[in-house]
Design a protein around this motif. Structure first.
Motif, PDB file in Angstrom:
ATOM      1  N   ASN A   5       0.841  -1.203   0.000  1.00 22.87           N
ATOM      2  CA  ASN A   5       0.000   0.000   0.000  1.00 22.87           C
ATOM      3  C   ASN A   5       0.868   1.242   0.000  1.00 22.87           C
ATOM      4  O   ASN A   5       1.809   1.344   0.780  1.00 22.87           O
ATOM      5  CB  ASN A   5      -0.910   0.038   1.229  1.00 22.87           C
ATOM      6  CG  ASN A   5      -2.032  -0.969   1.143  1.00 22.87           C
ATOM      7  OD1 ASN A   5      -2.509  -1.281   0.065  1.00 22.87           O
ATOM      8  ND2 ASN A   5      -2.447  -1.474   2.277  1.00 22.87           N
ATOM      9  N   ARG A   8      -0.489   7.169  -0.194  1.00 25.56           N
ATOM     10  CA  ARG A   8      -1.778   7.713  -0.655  1.00 25.56           C
ATOM     11  C   ARG A   8      -2.911   6.747  -0.345  1.00 25.56           C
ATOM     12  O   ARG A   8      -3.992   7.165   0.054  1.00 25.56           O
ATOM     13  CB  ARG A   8      -1.724   8.021  -2.153  1.00 25.56           C
ATOM     14  CG  ARG A   8      -0.826   9.195  -2.491  1.00 25.56           C
ATOM     15  CD  ARG A   8      -0.944   9.612  -3.943  1.00 25.56           C
ATOM     16  NE  ARG A   8      -1.056   8.481  -4.848  1.00 25.56           N
ATOM     17  CZ  ARG A   8      -0.232   8.227  -5.842  1.00 25.56           C
ATOM     18  NH1 ARG A   8       0.766   9.029  -6.093  1.00 25.56           N
ATOM     19  NH2 ARG A   8      -0.415   7.188  -6.615  1.00 25.56           N
ATOM     20  N   GLN A   9      -2.685   5.454  -0.552  1.00 24.80           N
ATOM     21  CA  GLN A   9      -3.725   4.459  -0.267  1.00 24.80           C
ATOM     22  C   GLN A   9      -4.011   4.365   1.229  1.00 24.80           C
ATOM     23  O   GLN A   9      -5.169   4.285   1.641  1.00 24.80           O
ATOM     24  CB  GLN A   9      -3.315   3.096  -0.818  1.00 24.80           C
ATOM     25  CG  GLN A   9      -3.344   3.041  -2.328  1.00 24.80           C
ATOM     26  CD  GLN A   9      -2.681   1.794  -2.861  1.00 24.80           C
ATOM     27  OE1 GLN A   9      -1.687   1.312  -2.317  1.00 24.80           O
ATOM     28  NE2 GLN A   9      -3.232   1.256  -3.939  1.00 24.80           N
ATOM     29  N   GLY A  12      -5.845   7.563   2.231  1.00 28.51           N
ATOM     30  CA  GLY A  12      -7.214   7.522   1.721  1.00 28.51           C
ATOM     31  C   GLY A  12      -8.102   6.589   2.516  1.00 28.51           C
ATOM     32  O   GLY A  12      -9.259   6.908   2.818  1.00 28.51           O
ATOM     33  N   GLY A  46      -6.891   6.453  -2.959  1.00 28.71           N
ATOM     34  CA  GLY A  46      -5.441   6.584  -3.067  1.00 28.71           C
ATOM     35  C   GLY A  46      -4.967   6.984  -4.445  1.00 28.71           C
ATOM     36  O   GLY A  46      -3.809   6.773  -4.791  1.00 28.71           O
TER      37      GLY A  46
END
Length: 76
Positions: A5, A8-9, A12, A46
């Protein structure tokens, strides 16, 4: 820690979890943030490299300090 991951993921996912905990729809949440719903969706998936200004808007709408959005359960 490399679970595949991206930051950003993980960010998010944290935003999405916090939004759902407040029982807010994505559209209602986007309105509170002053952001477009499709943009918020991209952040939650993300897909967006979000600006500091928008991170602040999201934190304010959730009633959370910015640092709280970067507390990832898998990193503790």
């Amino acid at each position: 820690m490399d679970d595949g991951n991206t930051i950003r993921q993980r960010f998010g996912s944290r935003v999405k979890d916090a939004r759902k905990a407040k029982r807010l729809s994505q559209e209602g949440f986007a309105d509170l943030c002053g952001l477009d719903r499709t943009y918020v969706g991209g952040v939650e998936r993300g897909e967006r490299n979000i600006s500091l200004e928008n991170i602040q808007k999201i934190a304010d709408a959730l009633g959370l300090p910015i640092a709280e959005l970067f507390r990832f359960p898998d990193a503790e």
